[in-house]
Design a protein around this motif. Structure first.
Motif, PDB file in Angstrom:
ATOM      1  N   LEU A   4     -51.116  57.049 -53.620  1.00  0.00           N
ATOM      2  CA  LEU A   4     -49.695  57.399 -53.631  1.00  0.00           C
ATOM      3  C   LEU A   4     -49.011  56.414 -52.685  1.00  0.00           C
ATOM      4  O   LEU A   4     -49.322  56.378 -51.488  1.00  0.00           O
ATOM      5  CB  LEU A   4     -49.471  58.835 -53.150  1.00  0.00           C
ATOM      6  CG  LEU A   4     -48.001  59.244 -52.954  1.00  0.00           C
ATOM      7  CD1 LEU A   4     -47.212  59.157 -54.251  1.00  0.00           C
ATOM      8  CD2 LEU A   4     -47.899  60.657 -52.373  1.00  0.00           C
ATOM      9  N   ALA A   5     -48.097  55.617 -53.258  1.00  0.00           N
ATOM     10  CA  ALA A   5     -47.354  54.653 -52.430  1.00  0.00           C
ATOM     11  C   ALA A   5     -45.882  55.064 -52.427  1.00  0.00           C
ATOM     12  O   ALA A   5     -45.479  55.933 -51.660  1.00  0.00           O
ATOM     13  CB  ALA A   5     -47.573  53.238 -52.966  1.00  0.00           C
ATOM     14  N   PHE A   6     -45.088  54.494 -53.350  1.00  0.00           N
ATOM     15  CA  PHE A   6     -43.660  54.845 -53.422  1.00  0.00           C
ATOM     16  C   PHE A   6     -43.404  56.001 -54.396  1.00  0.00           C
ATOM     17  O   PHE A   6     -42.266  56.458 -54.523  1.00  0.00           O
ATOM     18  CB  PHE A   6     -42.839  53.622 -53.846  1.00  0.00           C
ATOM     19  CG  PHE A   6     -42.844  52.529 -52.822  1.00  0.00           C
ATOM     20  CD1 PHE A   6     -41.959  52.542 -51.762  1.00  0.00           C
ATOM     21  CD2 PHE A   6     -43.767  51.494 -52.901  1.00  0.00           C
ATOM     22  CE1 PHE A   6     -41.972  51.540 -50.806  1.00  0.00           C
ATOM     23  CE2 PHE A   6     -43.794  50.484 -51.946  1.00  0.00           C
ATOM     24  CZ  PHE A   6     -42.898  50.508 -50.894  1.00  0.00           C
ATOM     25  N   GLY A   7     -44.442  56.402 -55.097  1.00  0.00           N
ATOM     26  CA  GLY A   7     -44.299  57.543 -56.012  1.00  0.00           C
ATOM     27  C   GLY A   7     -43.773  57.163 -57.383  1.00  0.00           C
ATOM     28  O   GLY A   7     -43.352  58.033 -58.152  1.00  0.00           O
ATOM     29  N   ASN A   8     -43.831  55.884 -57.735  1.00  0.00           N
ATOM     30  CA  ASN A   8     -43.306  55.471 -59.048  1.00  0.00           C
ATOM     31  C   ASN A   8     -44.177  55.970 -60.204  1.00  0.00           C
ATOM     32  O   ASN A   8     -43.650  56.437 -61.218  1.00  0.00           O
ATOM     33  CB  ASN A   8     -43.168  53.944 -59.110  1.00  0.00           C
ATOM     34  CG  ASN A   8     -42.078  53.455 -58.182  1.00  0.00           C
ATOM     35  OD1 ASN A   8     -40.974  53.981 -58.180  1.00  0.00           O
ATOM     36  ND2 ASN A   8     -42.384  52.454 -57.368  1.00  0.00           N
ATOM     37  N   ALA A   9     -45.478  55.871 -60.053  1.00  0.00           N
ATOM     38  CA  ALA A   9     -46.371  56.384 -61.102  1.00  0.00           C
ATOM     39  C   ALA A   9     -46.167  57.891 -61.237  1.00  0.00           C
ATOM     40  O   ALA A   9     -46.080  58.422 -62.355  1.00  0.00           O
ATOM     41  CB  ALA A   9     -47.824  56.060 -60.763  1.00  0.00           C
ATOM     42  N   ALA A  10     -46.053  58.573 -60.100  1.00  0.00           N
ATOM     43  CA  ALA A  10     -45.847  60.034 -60.115  1.00  0.00           C
ATOM     44  C   ALA A  10     -44.547  60.392 -60.843  1.00  0.00           C
ATOM     45  O   ALA A  10     -44.513  61.356 -61.612  1.00  0.00           O
ATOM     46  CB  ALA A  10     -45.823  60.566 -58.679  1.00  0.00           C
TER      47      ALA A  10
ATOM     48  N   ILE B 172     -50.402  46.652 -48.467  1.00  0.00           N
ATOM     49  CA  ILE B 172     -51.435  46.939 -49.475  1.00  0.00           C
ATOM     50  C   ILE B 172     -52.792  47.131 -48.798  1.00  0.00           C
ATOM     51  O   ILE B 172     -53.176  46.350 -47.924  1.00  0.00           O
ATOM     52  CB  ILE B 172     -51.501  45.816 -50.545  1.00  0.00           C
ATOM     53  CG1 ILE B 172     -50.194  45.817 -51.353  1.00  0.00           C
ATOM     54  CG2 ILE B 172     -52.697  45.991 -51.460  1.00  0.00           C
ATOM     55  CD1 ILE B 172     -50.084  44.726 -52.390  1.00  0.00           C
ATOM     56  N   LEU B 173     -53.455  48.197 -49.199  1.00  0.00           N
ATOM     57  CA  LEU B 173     -54.803  48.481 -48.690  1.00  0.00           C
ATOM     58  C   LEU B 173     -55.784  48.197 -49.817  1.00  0.00           C
ATOM     59  O   LEU B 173     -55.638  48.722 -50.924  1.00  0.00           O
ATOM     60  CB  LEU B 173     -54.888  49.956 -48.281  1.00  0.00           C
ATOM     61  CG  LEU B 173     -56.245  50.456 -47.809  1.00  0.00           C
ATOM     62  CD1 LEU B 173     -56.684  49.743 -46.528  1.00  0.00           C
ATOM     63  CD2 LEU B 173     -56.195  51.965 -47.575  1.00  0.00           C
ATOM     64  N   LYS B 174     -56.765  47.365 -49.520  1.00  0.00           N
ATOM     65  CA  LYS B 174     -57.756  47.031 -50.537  1.00  0.00           C
ATOM     66  C   LYS B 174     -59.003  47.878 -50.308  1.00  0.00           C
ATOM     67  O   LYS B 174     -59.573  47.865 -49.217  1.00  0.00           O
ATOM     68  CB  LYS B 174     -58.089  45.538 -50.448  1.00  0.00           C
ATOM     69  CG  LYS B 174     -58.237  44.921 -51.812  1.00  0.00           C
ATOM     70  CD  LYS B 174     -58.352  43.427 -51.777  1.00  0.00           C
ATOM     71  CE  LYS B 174     -58.965  42.979 -53.099  1.00  0.00           C
ATOM     72  NZ  LYS B 174     -59.368  41.604 -53.093  1.00  0.00           N
TER      73      LYS B 174
ATOM     74  N   GLU C 259     -53.023  58.330 -49.595  1.00  0.00           N
ATOM     75  CA  GLU C 259     -51.555  58.306 -49.544  1.00  0.00           C
ATOM     76  C   GLU C 259     -51.124  57.350 -48.439  1.00  0.00           C
ATOM     77  O   GLU C 259     -51.612  57.449 -47.314  1.00  0.00           O
ATOM     78  CB  GLU C 259     -51.023  59.711 -49.245  1.00  0.00           C
ATOM     79  CG  GLU C 259     -49.521  59.744 -49.012  1.00  0.00           C
ATOM     80  CD  GLU C 259     -48.999  61.156 -48.713  1.00  0.00           C
ATOM     81  OE1 GLU C 259     -49.773  62.133 -48.858  1.00  0.00           O
ATOM     82  OE2 GLU C 259     -47.831  61.264 -48.313  1.00  0.00           O
ATOM     83  N   LYS C 260     -50.209  56.432 -48.764  1.00  0.00           N
ATOM     84  CA  LYS C 260     -49.634  55.580 -47.719  1.00  0.00           C
ATOM     85  C   LYS C 260     -48.314  56.224 -47.321  1.00  0.00           C
ATOM     86  O   LYS C 260     -47.281  56.029 -47.976  1.00  0.00           O
ATOM     87  CB  LYS C 260     -49.464  54.154 -48.248  1.00  0.00           C
ATOM     88  CG  LYS C 260     -50.824  53.482 -48.529  1.00  0.00           C
ATOM     89  CD  LYS C 260     -50.668  52.032 -48.947  1.00  0.00           C
ATOM     90  CE  LYS C 260     -50.046  51.975 -50.320  1.00  0.00           C
ATOM     91  NZ  LYS C 260     -49.788  50.578 -50.749  1.00  0.00           N
ATOM     92  N   ALA C 261     -48.368  57.020 -46.269  1.00  0.00           N
ATOM     93  CA  ALA C 261     -47.226  57.862 -45.887  1.00  0.00           C
ATOM     94  C   ALA C 261     -45.989  57.028 -45.565  1.00  0.00           C
ATOM     95  O   ALA C 261     -44.864  57.457 -45.826  1.00  0.00           O
ATOM     96  CB  ALA C 261     -47.605  58.729 -44.695  1.00  0.00           C
TER      97      ALA C 261
HETATM   98  P1  5GP Z   1     -46.748  54.177 -56.545  1.00  0.00           P
HETATM   99  O1  5GP Z   1     -46.525  54.325 -58.017  1.00  0.00           O
HETATM  100  O2  5GP Z   1     -46.956  55.473 -55.828  1.00  0.00           O
HETATM  101  O3  5GP Z   1     -45.693  53.339 -55.906  1.00  0.00           O
HETATM  102  O4  5GP Z   1     -48.085  53.342 -56.401  1.00  0.00           O
HETATM  103  C1  5GP Z   1     -49.263  53.921 -56.855  1.00  0.00           C
HETATM  104  C2  5GP Z   1     -50.025  53.017 -57.777  1.00  0.00           C
HETATM  105  O5  5GP Z   1     -49.996  51.654 -57.349  1.00  0.00           O
HETATM  106  C3  5GP Z   1     -51.470  53.451 -57.798  1.00  0.00           C
HETATM  107  O6  5GP Z   1     -51.788  53.907 -59.093  1.00  0.00           O
HETATM  108  C4  5GP Z   1     -52.276  52.246 -57.405  1.00  0.00           C
HETATM  109  O7  5GP Z   1     -52.995  51.775 -58.519  1.00  0.00           O
HETATM  110  C5  5GP Z   1     -51.273  51.189 -56.982  1.00  0.00           C
HETATM  111  N1  5GP Z   1     -51.254  50.994 -55.518  1.00  0.00           N
HETATM  112  C6  5GP Z   1     -50.236  51.299 -54.680  1.00  0.00           C
HETATM  113  N2  5GP Z   1     -50.513  50.941 -53.428  1.00  0.00           N
HETATM  114  C7  5GP Z   1     -51.746  50.403 -53.450  1.00  0.00           C
HETATM  115  C8  5GP Z   1     -52.578  49.820 -52.427  1.00  0.00           C
HETATM  116  O8  5GP Z   1     -52.246  49.739 -51.229  1.00  0.00           O
HETATM  117  N3  5GP Z   1     -53.786  49.374 -52.824  1.00  0.00           N
HETATM  118  C9  5GP Z   1     -54.195  49.432 -54.135  1.00  0.00           C
HETATM  119  N4  5GP Z   1     -55.419  48.966 -54.409  1.00  0.00           N
HETATM  120  N5  5GP Z   1     -53.429  49.954 -55.121  1.00  0.00           N
HETATM  121  C10 5GP Z   1     -52.215  50.431 -54.775  1.00  0.00           C
END
Ligand code: 5GP
Length: 188
Positions: free
Chosen positions: A126-132, A19-21, A154-156
């Protein structure tokens, strides 16, 4: 985007679990000057697309999405994480949050996401792409076309880009994090 990368290295903080803050300038306290530059960068990267609406998800996507909408003179609609009793023609999808480690139901009214829409989706991470995945599902339900998806960071190493690649969706990320292990931020 150099300005953003510099700021992430200067003010971003690593937390265990990848996690990046960035809560001192993006998603708690916000830097509007940086956010304006982020809006301009997204506009430049998607200017060739026939977009008529910006879509985001609450809460952290709203600030960048508003700047993009303002600059492109387009309406902005945000996907809600709570279902209001008064919402008409509600479309829903279930999204897994990895930062909160739970599933939640997101919703949008088909009054504001319809078959005529060509949308640009904007979000902070963009982390694992679940929201997308949830956004793609909502757009499929509504008949709207996704013209592109833009992420501030994006966290590649978490691989979310594959979700869009599998659907042939254009992705632009303004800063790409390659690694966060050992509490060190490595940017591409
Ligand atoms: P995903 O759905 O791509 O797995 O994660 C994206 C969502 O999770 C983003 O809308 C964001 O709010 C939250 N998120 C994912 N990774 C991070 C992170 O490293 N730092 C923060 N602050 N939010 C994250």
């Amino acid at each position: 985007m150099e300005l953003l990368k510099k700021r992430i290295l200067q003010d971003g903080k690593c937390f265990p679990g990848g996690i990046l803050k960035v809560d001192s300038f993006i998603n708690h306290q916000m830097d509007p000057t940086l956010m304006y530059e982020i809006g301009k960068e997204f506009m430049a990267r998607f200017k060739d697309r026939p977009i008529n609406k910006i879509v985001t998800i609450e809460a952290s996507g709203i600030a960048p999405a508003i700047f993009v909408g303002y600059l492109m003179h387009l309406p902005v609609v945000f996907i809600k994480k709570k279902q209001p009793k008064t919402m008409e023609n509600m479309l829903t999808s279930v999204v897994h949050s990895f930062t909160k480690d739970r599933d939640y139901t997101v919703c949008i009214s088909s009054n504001f996401l319809c078959p005529e829409d060509h949308i640009l989706f904007i979000d902070d991470f963009l982390a694992f792409g679940n929201a997308a995945k949830g956004v793609i599902d909502l757009c499929k339900q509504s008949g709207a076309t996704i013209e592109g998806m833009g992420f501030i960071i994006e966290k590649a190493f978490q691989g979310g880009r594959k979700v869009m690649d599998d659907e042939n969706i254009k992705v632009e990320s303004l800063a790409i994090v390659e690694d966060l292990s050992d509490c060190k931020i490595v940017l591409r």
